[in-house]
Design an enzyme around this catalytic site. Structure first.
Site, short mmCIF file in Angstrom:
data_model
loop_
_atom_site.label_atom_id
_atom_site.label_comp_id
_atom_site.label_asym_id
_atom_site.label_seq_id
_atom_site.Cartn_x
_atom_site.Cartn_y
_atom_site.Cartn_z
N THR A 1 63.62 -40.41 -50.12
CA THR A 1 64.62 -38.91 -49.44
C THR A 1 64.32 -38.69 -48.21
O THR A 1 62.96 -38.72 -47.78
CB THR A 1 64.15 -37.67 -50.91
OG1 THR A 1 64.19 -38.01 -51.93
CG2 THR A 1 64.81 -36.28 -50.61
N ASP B 1 60.14 -44.29 -48.06
CA ASP B 1 60.01 -43.35 -48.88
C ASP B 1 61.69 -43.26 -48.79
O ASP B 1 63.24 -44.05 -47.60
CB ASP B 1 59.22 -42.26 -48.20
CG ASP B 1 59.74 -40.91 -49.26
OD1 ASP B 1 59.74 -41.48 -50.52
OD2 ASP B 1 60.20 -39.87 -49.10
N ASP C 1 58.84 -39.16 -44.86
CA ASP C 1 58.86 -37.49 -43.61
C ASP C 1 58.08 -36.49 -45.12
O ASP C 1 58.02 -35.23 -44.31
CB ASP C 1 60.85 -37.76 -43.75
CG ASP C 1 61.02 -36.52 -45.16
OD1 ASP C 1 60.52 -37.25 -46.19
OD2 ASP C 1 62.15 -35.47 -45.35
#
Length: 718
Positions: free
Chosen positions: A427, A425, A625
């Site tokens: 961000t 991912d 996350d």
């Protein structure tokens, strides 16, 4: 757009009907539960029990909060058996090995009857009570023909204990030549220790499995338990289960959106980071879609429910996580593959040995045949599966913890070795996940510090994350902020006010034009370049004139570039999947040298892309996350969660990086490869050792059918 409301009677009727439907649906679901095996998903039945193929406890297939009682009960039972078994097996082992200690070896009691009877007394409950689940699974595997590790365990433990028990209770059936020093050798310590080691592995596995439901529970808890239903007599709260498609719901500041739907009145900014992973709230006005579980900002709006229950995006994420987790098998593949070949071979050798001793052996032929056949079964017990493999796993996991890499279970450690592609991912994984002011670009006539002071003073009255980044940057530079007069905020546009007797306006270029600001074209050209670099530009005007641009971005972590180089050196392909816009994603991918990038992708899209990589024959790991990453983290061979990320992501992942440093992935892969190499070496040498005692032993016994042969064959386990 006017709001049309139903009458009190129709509203009440619809609520009652919805409630009855929910109750009937719940009762129907409760009446027909489906239990399935986590290792063999094709095994499904309507009642709890054990898998007929592997003996594991069946789990409920349906997704529900708190439905893990069976797993908890099994874990408690196995833990209790392990504790009692270990307490009993330790003295058995010490008594059996006492003759090897120089000081104790010369004591007469070491090999005396008292020591032997104590071992018998302690080993009996260890094997028959503590080890009963293992023996039961081994027996079932033989009955069903599904040979696995438990088959070998049951054969080895049963043979060692059975022969020793017969030697204690009816020693007279053994010939005198097989009783050195007047006693038949016993092997209670082998049976007891094997039981305890295998129970330890079972407890560790059950603990890992018991945590898999936590991710689903956390996801289910994201949706609020109630919703504010708009009614003629005023808003009132109703249970979420009673909300129907078409209902109008009010969402006030700070509330979670209850279901998926569309805004029909009002406007606000909604934090959708749980879905997109992006930290910046999204402006919502009439007609815009909103998603269950996202958090409303400072505004208030009325929405129309369009998807409820399991049909919401959140419900779909829950189902995807549950399905992916159920498809995961415990780490028994290697043991079962070996057992499927090794068990028949061992049984065949033992049977042939028995027959040959009955035919060619000395008198008493039956006693010799039984002893020699049992000797084959004892030495074939897979000690490497019960000792060497768990030891390597525990050492590897412990080493990883010291390096800030938390491995959830042995399966993740095993699978990580074969990973060829890493999906990440953006961000919070590649970037820090927090917006920061990265560029201050005033026009001629404005000092950078003075320009930032005016902008930050104005933005201190705003709750927008971009405003917070600007205010934070001013504080870091020790810039004192002035008071704001006549402050006003326009959702989706910008803010305006008077700072130190000067009119300051900040926001999007269209907002500034509406405020009669002209001459923005040069700044827009600069803003376009900033956007190509993945930055968000905020225009500022002072006293009616363009004053400059403030650029905010989510900066790349300082360790990310080094981590990408290490991963490439290990032979991994790096793929970025992000919900952010294409321009920002491309800028980050270009800066880091990533192999592939997919932008503006939803959670279901991430899962689909992972499945596409699987179809191409790639072994995929994923680092993320956010809650939006949870389904994909559960779908890949190994999910890797950042330590500072969402709890759901960490619970769905097999590996957690405590420091949120991607260099930990390279450490984890190197650790996995070293650990699995050590395990294979252990298995190879252990089975080589066992095979050494099977084949030369048979040759020696046939050429020298004597007391020497019998004693040596039985003492092979020593």
């Amino acid at each position: 757009m006017p709001v049309t409301l139903s009458t009190d009677e129709s509203l009440s009727a619809s609520l009652v009907e919805s409630g009855n439907h929910s109750i009937a649906k719940a009762e129907s679901s409760a009446a027909k539960p489906i239990y399935t095996c986590p290792m063999h998903p094709e095994v499904q039945q309507s009642r709890p029990g054990e898998c007929p193929k592997c003996g594991m406890t069946l789990e409920l297939k349906t997704v529900a909060v708190g439905v893990d009682g069976a797993n908890t009960a099994e874990l408690s039972d196995m833990t209790r058996r392990l504790s009692v078994g270990a307490a009993l097996a330790l003295p058995v082992f010490l008594l059996a090995m006492a003759h090897l200690i120089p000081v104790l070896g010369r004591q007469p009691w070491v090999k005396g009857n008292a020591s032997r009877w104590i071992q018998f007394a302690l080993a009996t409950p260890t094997v028959w009570w503590a080890g009963w689940p293992l023996l039961h699974r081994g027996w079932r595997s033989m009955v069903t023909g599904q040979l696995n590790m438990f088959t070998l365990i049951a054969i080895g433990v049963g043979s060692a204990y059975g022969l020793s028990a017969v030697a204690m209770l009816i020693p007279g059936i053994f010939p005198h030549a097989m009783q050195p020093e007047g006693m038949v050798p016993i092997y209670f310590e082998s049976a007891a220790v094997i039981v305890v080691l295998v129970l330890l592995g079972q407890v560790l596995e059950l603990r890992a499995r018991s945590r898999t439901g936590n991710a689903i529970k956390a996801l289910l808890n994201l949706a609020p338990p109630t919703a504010r239903q708009v009614a003629p007599g005023g808003d009132h709260e109703v249970p979420l289960d009673l909300v129907k498609v078409g209902d109008w719901l009010r969402v006030v500041p700070g509330d979670k959106v209850p279901v998926d739907g569309a805004v029909v009145e009002g406007h606000s900014s909604v934090d959708e980071s749980m879905i997109t992973g992006e930290p910046l709230p999204v402006e919502k006005t009439v007609g815009d879609k909103v998603t269950a579980g996202t958090v409303n900002g400072s505004g208030s709006f009325v929405m129309r429910a369009e998807r409820i229950g399991s049909d919401t995006l959140l419900g779909q994420i829950v189902n995807m996580v549950a399905e992916a987790q159920r498809s995961r098998a415990p780490i028994q593949g290697l043991a079962d593959k070996v057992a499927g070949i090794f068990v028949p071979v061992v049984l065949a050798i033992s049977a042939v040995t028995f027959l040959l001793w009955m035919w060619l052996g000395p008198q008493p032929k039956l006693a010799h045949a039984i002893v020699c056949a049992v000797a084959v079964l004892i030495i074939a017990c897979p000690c490497a599966l019960g000792l060497a493999t768990p030891t390597s796993i525990m050492v590897g996991v412990g080493r990883g913890a010291l390096e800030g890499v938390l491995v959830k279970n042995a399966e993740a450690l095993e699978r990580l070795e074969k990973v060829t592609t890493l999906v990440v991912d953006k961000t919070g994984t590649l970037t820090e996940g927090r917006p920061k002011l990265v560029d201050i670009l005033p026009t001629d006539g404005f000092d950078a510090k003075q320009f930032l002071r005016f902008a930050a003073s104005l933005e201190q009255g705003s709750e927008h994350p971009l405003a917070a980044a600007i205010v934070q940057a001013a504080k870091q530079q020790s810039i004192s902020l002035a008071a704001v007069v006549n402050f006003r905020s326009v959702t989706g546009g910008g803010v305006a006010g008077v700072v130190a007797s000067r009119t300051v306006i900040a926001g999007k270029p269209d907002f500034l034009r509406n405020e009669k600001i002209t001459g923005l074209e040069p700044l827009e050209a600069v803003a376009m370049q900033l956007q190509e670099e993945g930055k968000t530009a905020m225009f500022v005007a002072i006293d009616g004139q363009p004053a400059g641009i403030l650029a905010v971005a989510d900066p790349i972590k300082s360790t990310t570039a080094e981590a990408i180089k290490e991963l490439h050196a290990l032979g991994l392909e790096i793929v970025m999947l992000t919900g952010d816009n294409r321009r920002t994603a491309d800028a980050v991918a270009k800066q880091l040298g990533l192999d592939t990038v997919e932008a503006e992708i939803e959670p279901a899209g991430k899962v689909a892309h992972v499945k596409m990589l699987h179809a191409q024959g790639k072994r995929v790991a994923m680092a993320g996350d956010g809650i939006n990453d949870a389904p994909a983290l559960s779908e890949v061979e190994v999910g890797i969660a950042m330590g500072a990320g969402a709890d759901v992501a960490m619970q769905s992942a097999g590996v957690t990086l405590v420091k949120g440093d991607l260099r930990g992935i390279a450490k984890a892969i190197r650790l996995s490869r070293a650990t699995m190499r050590n395990i294979r070496e252990n298995l190879f040498f252990a089975f080589l050792y066992n095979a050494r005692w099977v084949f030369p032993w048979r040759r020696v016994c046939f050429t020298r059918p004597s007391a020497y042969c019998s004693v040596q064959s039985l003492q092979a386990r020593r």
